[in-house]
Motif scaffolding. Structure first.
Motif, PDB file in Angstrom:
ATOM      1  N   ALA A 206       0.732  -1.344  -0.075  1.00  0.00           N
ATOM      2  CA  ALA A 206       0.031   0.092   0.145  1.00  0.00           C
ATOM      3  C   ALA A 206       0.808   1.296  -0.227  1.00  0.00           C
ATOM      4  N   ALA A 207       1.939   1.217   0.467  1.00  0.00           N
ATOM      5  CA  ALA A 207       2.965   2.357   0.378  1.00  0.00           C
ATOM      6  C   ALA A 207       3.272   2.717  -0.968  1.00  0.00           C
ATOM      7  N   ASP A 208       3.411   1.763  -1.997  1.00  0.00           N
ATOM      8  CA  ASP A 208       3.438   2.368  -3.406  1.00  0.00           C
ATOM      9  C   ASP A 208       2.377   3.250  -3.978  1.00  0.00           C
ATOM     10  N   VAL A 209       1.379   3.251  -3.242  1.00  0.00           N
ATOM     11  CA  VAL A 209       0.273   3.898  -4.217  1.00  0.00           C
ATOM     12  C   VAL A 209       0.233   5.375  -4.168  1.00  0.00           C
ATOM     13  N   ILE A 210       0.621   6.164  -3.204  1.00  0.00           N
ATOM     14  CA  ILE A 210       0.686   7.515  -3.278  1.00  0.00           C
ATOM     15  C   ILE A 210       1.987   8.033  -4.262  1.00  0.00           C
ATOM     16  N   PRO A 211       3.192   7.421  -3.894  1.00  0.00           N
ATOM     17  CA  PRO A 211       4.072   7.981  -4.889  1.00  0.00           C
ATOM     18  C   PRO A 211       3.934   7.623  -6.058  1.00  0.00           C
ATOM     19  N   ALA A 212       3.230   6.609  -6.881  1.00  0.00           N
ATOM     20  CA  ALA A 212       2.788   6.223  -7.946  1.00  0.00           C
ATOM     21  C   ALA A 212       1.834   7.203  -8.618  1.00  0.00           C
ATOM     22  N   VAL A 213       0.983   7.732  -7.787  1.00  0.00           N
ATOM     23  CA  VAL A 213      -0.090   8.817  -8.152  1.00  0.00           C
ATOM     24  C   VAL A 213       0.479   9.889  -8.454  1.00  0.00           C
ATOM     25  N   PHE A 269       4.397  13.099  -1.188  1.00  0.00           N
ATOM     26  CA  PHE A 269       2.838  13.708  -0.828  1.00  0.00           C
ATOM     27  C   PHE A 269       2.979  15.027  -1.750  1.00  0.00           C
ATOM     28  N   SER A 270       1.522  15.307  -2.138  1.00  0.00           N
ATOM     29  CA  SER A 270       1.385  16.500  -3.221  1.00  0.00           C
ATOM     30  C   SER A 270       1.707  17.737  -2.629  1.00  0.00           C
ATOM     31  N   SER A 271       1.647  17.865  -1.432  1.00  0.00           N
ATOM     32  CA  SER A 271       2.085  19.298  -0.658  1.00  0.00           C
ATOM     33  C   SER A 271       2.514  18.841   0.609  1.00  0.00           C
ATOM     34  N   THR A 272       3.006  20.048   1.177  1.00  0.00           N
ATOM     35  CA  THR A 272       3.381  20.003   2.604  1.00  0.00           C
ATOM     36  C   THR A 272       2.424  19.660   3.619  1.00  0.00           C
ATOM     37  N   ALA A 278      -0.179  13.466   7.372  1.00  0.00           N
ATOM     38  CA  ALA A 278       0.129  12.065   7.419  1.00  0.00           C
ATOM     39  C   ALA A 278       1.105  11.727   8.702  1.00  0.00           C
ATOM     40  N   LYS A 279       1.810  12.878   8.882  1.00  0.00           N
ATOM     41  CA  LYS A 279       2.612  12.409  10.200  1.00  0.00           C
ATOM     42  C   LYS A 279       2.142  12.307  11.357  1.00  0.00           C
ATOM     43  N   GLU A 280       1.063  13.443  11.559  1.00  0.00           N
ATOM     44  CA  GLU A 280       0.182  13.564  12.472  1.00  0.00           C
ATOM     45  C   GLU A 280      -0.775  12.330  12.673  1.00  0.00           C
ATOM     46  N   MET A 281      -1.087  11.573  11.779  1.00  0.00           N
ATOM     47  CA  MET A 281      -1.775  10.465  11.668  1.00  0.00           C
ATOM     48  C   MET A 281      -0.899   9.374  12.295  1.00  0.00           C
TER      49      MET A 281
END
Length: 428
Positions: A206-213, A269-272, A278-281
């Motif tokens: 599942a870690a591969d999805v955000i970088p791929a998008v 990630f697309s933005s700061t 994500a870090k807070e989660m």
């Protein structure tokens, strides 16, 4: 025969990934969401797997499957390969001009598939013009990448097919405009094909999805000198990507997994803002751990230098994004209870071809709390390929020679063919 399968995947304490097929349940009657949820509960009970031990259920995008996981009160994610299938179909293959050209190509390939004489004549022509002898590939309409391979094989044999048409004729032929259109389609869909292969591999998570998008979005929105004639195609595909992956960075099952993958961390990630969220989660998840372990943060791992050039434009874009964010991430101070997280994010990412699980095996003493979270969040695959392979096995088991084989007996044969563990982990 309708079957509902259950495969399990987990990471053990030595950070070794395991994958087994647990169940292939006969599924009769209407495939309503409530029926699926009940059947799923039954399969979990059979293997004494409590729902609290289930991290993620990977499913397809069908509405009944989405509702079924909701009824079963289980967290779930869609199959990324299936989502890419929908993106390509909605963004490109549904366009009338493209669909018509593909249909003609499919008819040409079908002609050679059904005629041994036509195939042998095409092979003779390939030899005469010193081309490798290759057969045209037939596509399966439910697998967009098979359509990609079919069109690719047609383009490779364009010259041989031209000679064949002039000598023997075909039931249908592609116009010059359609040939050009298909060549542009291959150019645009190349990164999608590469990505589909990557997310369908056995070690994709599942870690591969955000970088791929993120990489796909940059590829589709970046204007280049080679965009002539394909700008509209890239625009429609970019819109489809945004629609289908609209909330991917807000989903903790994706975002936390991405942070915990040492190849990606917070670089993709697309933005700061989304990276901070994500870090807070992840910090909230760390609070639920039974207790922090003592650890020594004074020995960061050394990062290997990137020795090889990127093999594809898709790879080079990954490296480009990672390098852009690296300078902004290194050297941040570690503070309070988030010392492990800040330390890890402040260190350089490992190379994309390196093994994330190997990294956590080496660093589990230095970063014990993050390692525990990584063992959970990196256990989830991002595509249901293993489940689909099971049904390919069924097609070989239940055939004309075994047409009286019942679903229960087919299920038993499938169990015998798999090596099942004697004990199961706390989280799957």
């Amino acid at each position: 025969m309708s079957l509902l399968s259950l495969t399990a995947q987990w990471i053990d304490e030595e950070f070794v990934r395991h994958q087994v097929t647990l169940h292939a349940k006969s599924f009769r009657g209407s495939h309503t969401s409530q029926t699926i949820a009940t059947a799923f509960d039954s399969m979990l009970q059979t293997w004494d797997i409590p729902k609290t031990s289930v991290h993620i259920v990977l499913r397809d995008n069908a509405r009944n499957m989405i509702k079924a996981m909701s009824y079963a009160e289980l967290p779930s994610l869609p199959c990324t390969a299936h989502t890419l299938q929908l993106v390509v179909h909605e963004g490109l293959l549904s366009q009338r001009s493209v669909a018509d050209a593909v249909a003609v190509g499919r008819k040409i390939v079908g002609h050679f598939k059904h005629s041994a004489l036509a195939s042998s004549r095409l092979e003779d022509i390939q030899l005469q013009i010193n081309q490798p002898v290759k057969r045209l590939q037939q596509d399966v309409q439910t697998r967009w990448n098979s359509t990609f391979y079919m069109v690719q094989s047609l383009i490779e044999q364009k010259r041989a097919l031209g000679i064949f048409v002039s000598e023997y004729g075909l039931p249908d032929t592609l116009t010059a405009h359609q040939w050009t259109l298909l060549e542009k389609v291959i150019s645009v869909l190349g990164p999608f094909e590469e990505l589909t292969r990557k997310v369908s591999s056995s070690d994709a998570t599942a870690a591969d999805v955000i970088p791929a998008v993120t990489v796909l979005h940059r590829f589709l929105t970046r204007e280049t000198d080679k965009d002539h004639g394909i700008k509209a195609m890239k625009g429609t595909l970019a819109a489809a990507v945004r629609t289908r992956f609209t909330d991917v960075e807000e989903n903790p099952l994706y975002s936390i997994a991405t942070l915990l993958d040492p190849r990606y961390k917070n670089r993709f990630f697309s933005s700061t803002t989304t990276a901070v969220n994500a870090k807070e989660m992840l910090k909230l998840e760390l609070l639920w751990l039974p207790g922090e372990e003592d650890h020594d943060l004074n020995e960061p791992p050394s990062r290997k230098a990137r020795s090889d050039q990127p093999t594809t434009s898709f790879d080079s874009m990954f490296d480009e994004i990672a390098d852009e964010q690296a300078s902004a991430s290194v050297g941040r101070a570690a503070v309070g209870s988030s010392v492990e997280l800040e330390t890890d994010l402040g260190e350089a990412a490992i190379l994309r071809e390196d093994k994330p699980l190997q990294y956590w095996m080496v660093n589990k003493v230095r970063l014990p709390n993050l390692a525990k979270m990584a063992g959970r969040y990196l256990s989830a695959p991002c595509a249901s390929v293993d489940s689909e392979r099971l049904f390919s096995s069924v097609s070989h088991i239940v055939n004309e020679s075994r047409n009286r084989l019942t679903a229960d007996h087919a299920e038993m044969i499938l169990f015998i063919k798999k090596n099942l563990p004697l004990t199961f982990p706390k989280t799957v």
